[in-house]
Design an enzyme around this catalytic site. Structure first.
Site, short mmCIF file in Angstrom:
data_model
loop_
_atom_site.label_atom_id
_atom_site.label_comp_id
_atom_site.label_asym_id
_atom_site.label_seq_id
_atom_site.Cartn_x
_atom_site.Cartn_y
_atom_site.Cartn_z
CG HIS A 13 -41.69 -0.87 -39.04
ND1 HIS A 13 -42.82 -0.56 -39.02
CD2 HIS A 13 -41.47 -0.81 -39.83
CE1 HIS A 13 -43.50 -0.60 -39.73
NE2 HIS A 13 -42.49 -0.21 -40.90
CG HIS A 55 -44.66 -4.98 -45.36
ND1 HIS A 55 -46.29 -5.21 -45.68
CD2 HIS A 55 -44.96 -3.51 -45.11
CE1 HIS A 55 -47.19 -3.91 -45.00
NE2 HIS A 55 -46.03 -3.29 -44.71
N GLY A 56 -45.88 -7.51 -43.01
CA GLY A 56 -45.96 -6.83 -42.80
C GLY A 56 -47.42 -7.65 -42.20
CB SER A 70 -42.50 -9.91 -35.24
OG SER A 70 -43.07 -8.66 -34.73
CG LEU A 113 -36.49 -0.57 -29.55
CD1 LEU A 113 -35.80 0.75 -29.19
CD2 LEU A 113 -36.13 -2.15 -28.19
CD GLU A 114 -42.72 -6.46 -30.85
OE1 GLU A 114 -43.85 -5.75 -30.56
OE2 GLU A 114 -42.90 -7.12 -31.74
CG HIS A 126 -40.79 -3.39 -45.35
ND1 HIS A 126 -40.98 -3.64 -44.28
CD2 HIS A 126 -41.44 -1.47 -45.41
CE1 HIS A 126 -41.52 -2.80 -43.21
NE2 HIS A 126 -41.40 -1.72 -43.30
#
Lengths: 481, 142
Positions: free
Chosen positions: A235, A404-405, A385, A203-204, A329
């Site tokens: 995420h 996706h990342g 991100s 969590l950001e 994703h």
């Protein structure tokens, strides 16, 4: 293995390179990225090209790396009659995905209370090994939740009715059927709604710096409206419930394959014809897990709104805490593409790949339809991100998919040998990122150095045109399991 | 005496370990220890609660897969981690396992937690009989 660049940044391995390949394999990457991709990607993407009923190509996105079965970053579409469904093409964490929330706060308002905010979020959103949530459901109630998805959570008071408009497919996949799910899976997941899990889940709290916005017009459509705006990203996925569904069906498919005359190169590619009883059962169970993940992220954002209310002393409505978007994703979905000049429904597997539908697509909510869907790309906790927008080019090239990342380059075991969790936390604090974790060993494994440079992989998808850059989001606070 | 070791470079996003053991029972219990060592500092886990495990499988490697998957399930079911394991394995057409796992409730204040294991994978999964016992390689999805 013979590989050639058939178009700029599109690399193709012909079917002659491995016995059993039915279609070519295509990897999307810049020269720099393809040169550093691990060998497993080439091996696994060509294994995927051997699966029955695969259409056009087996694909891998620029953030691709060695997974199990499919590479992470793998995309493959299958004919609904001749093709298969494979848990190895979806992953154990079914509907692992991203949710982005916006606020009307600026950095200056949050900085003085950041420590308290992170502590409150850490308390309200449980993370780490085997964590349980605040919702105590029985199996019957949990079965209702997984049948319905995010709308279930909203009906129970966890979120706003408007949220569902901003979730991929409304956060509810209607063919989900809890009767196809084991008692074990229900028992494992029923107390985990509202939890982050561990590993690379987080969590950001992030900030939108003016210099990091590439397209203000699209950003504003997505609710990113002014410099230094605060957003919150999560995420996570379907937790133990999804992991159990995948485990259960991996064994079912292993037993079923001989019956259908299917042999696979890698046991993780276990599969069954999509139309077979086993294939249909897994599809309906997998959609339950996908709904569970949508419900999980919905409950989590409800808790995030509560944390902000508590610390900032204003209601979530006053703080403008609207959902920007929620993307899956790790999933397989039936979508329509033009094949040989005719529209055709296909089962598109995305494993570590995000849907990237472009402008005009009827599946995008009206607010975003003109610019394409938001694509949320999670980077490492140190590097930040991205928010991107979907394109029509993705529809033509990659079955409407993108990255996706950032993709790992270093194993967890190797990262832990190089980095110490507590030292990393201190170092990040000095750089203006406050991290709170359940596990310092887990923190070390997620160090930025264990990942590819996210800017490079995002640049690749932007150049190829399968999504376009909107904004980079810089972390200021992070919670890890 | 058997041993287990985490191996880097096998699965980049995940965790892999290999085990060598003199007997099948030792192979299974060492694999279980490796599984929980991935998640928690084992010395912090007191063996005060017990679960019984009873499984059968058509092949020996599937029995190991199912055994480890069962332990992952038990971890989430009651939010418990385990540090001591006992198994007995018999063969009568099918392979059968009877076992116990001992541990306690997860408590971040008392235990140093690491990375949660989501699932056992078949990726490079191997169980083989060797001259001096048994070998297994397991990749965990984390």
């Amino acid at each position: 293995m013979k590989i050639s660049e058939v178009e700029p940044c599109i690399w193709e391995i012909p079917p002659t390179e491995k016995p059993g390949m039915r279609v070519p394999a295509r990897i999307l990457a810049t020269k720099e990225l393809i040169d550093t991709m691990d060998e497993g990607v080439f091996n696994q993407v060509t294994n995927v090209a051997c699966l029955p009923g695969i259409v056009k190509y087996a694909l891998c996105m620029p953030d691709g790396h060695w997974g199990y079965g499919f590479p992470i970053g793998g995309v493959a579409a299958f004919d609904l009659k001749e093709g298969v469904i494979s848990p190895g093409g979806i992953g154990f964490d079914i509907n692992c995905g991203m949710r982005l929330l916006r606020t009307n706060l600026v950095l200056e308002e949050v900085e003085p209370v950041l420590e308290k905010l992170i502590d409150t979020l850490f308390y309200l959103v449980p993370a780490g090994v085997g964590c349980k949530g605040f919702l105590k459901l029985n199996k019957k109630e949990f079965a209702e939740a997984v049948k319905e998805g995010a709308p279930w959570a909203i009906r129970k008071g966890y979120g706003w009715p408007e949220d569902v408009q901003y979730i991929e497919q409304g956060g509810s996949l209607p063919e989900a059927n809890p009767e196809k799910v084991s008692e074990k899976a229900l028992g494992r997941g029923m107390e985990q709604l509202g939890t982050l899990g561990s590993g690379n889940h987080y969590l950001e709290v992030q900030v939108v710096k003016e210099e990091n916005v590439f397209d203000w017009e699209t950003a504003q459509k997505f609710g990113i409206e002014f410099p230094n705006q605060i957003v919150v990203m999560i995420h996570c996925g379907s937790r133990g419930f999804g992991h159990q569904v995948a485990t259960d069906y991996l064994r079912v498919f292993e037993k079923a394959m001989p019956k259908y005359g299917i042999t696979v190169i890698d046991r993780e590619l276990g599969c069954a014809p999509f139309g077979s009883p086993e294939g249909q059962d897994y599809h309906q169970a997998m959609l339950c897990a996908a709904n569970a993940a949508f419900a999980n992220r919905q409950v989590i954002i409800h808790r995030i709104r509560e944390a902000f209310e508590k610390v900032l002393g204003k209601s979530a409505e006053e703080l403008g805490m609207h959902t920007v978007y929620d993307v899956a994703h790790n999933i397989a979905k039936i979508e329509e593409y033009e094949i040989n000049g005719k529209p055709k429904k296909l089962l598109v597997h995305r494993k570590g790949a995000t849907r990237s539908f472009g402008p005009g697509d009827a599946d995008i909510c009206p607010a975003y339809r003109e610019v394409g869907q938001p694509v949320i790309v999670g980077g490492s906790m140190e590097t930040g991100s991205y928010l991107l927008a979907g394109t029509k080019r993705a529809h033509e090239l990659t079955f409407g998919s993108t990255l996706h990342g950032s993709g790992r380059t270093m194993s967890r075991t190797a990262a832990k040998k190089k980095v110490q969790g507590r030292a990393l936390q201190e170092d990040m604090r000095r750089r203006g990122i406050l991290v709170k974790t359940v596990s310092y060993a887990g923190l070390a494994e997620e160090a930025g150095m264990a990942y590819k440079d996210i800017a490079t992989v995002v640049e690749a998808v932007h150049q190829i045109g399968i999504s376009r850059k909107v904004a980079r989001l810089k972390p200021i606070g992070n919670i890890k399991g | 005496m058997g041993r287990y070791e985490f191996i880097p470079g096998v699965a980049i996003a995940d965790l892999a370990f290999e085990v060598e053991a003199e007997t099948l029972e030792e192979l299974f219990t060492l694999s279980a220890r490796a599984l929980f060592e991935a998640m928690v500092e084992l010395k912090d886990v007191r063996p005060v609660e017990e679960v019984k495990i009873s499984l059968s499988a058509e092949k020996l490697d599937n029995l190991l897969f199912d055994y480890l998957a069962e332990l992952v399930y038990q971890k989430d079911l009651e939010a418990r981690v385990f540090s001591e394991f006992e198994v007995s394995i018999s063969e009568n057409g099918n392979f059968k396992l009877e076992g116990k796992a001992k541990g306690e409730k997860i408590d971040p204040a008392k235990q140093e937690l690491k990375t949660d294991v989501k699932a056992i994978t078949y990726h490079l999964f191997k169980l083989e009989k060797r001259d001096k016992g048994y070998y297994a390689r397991v990749v965990l999805d984390t």
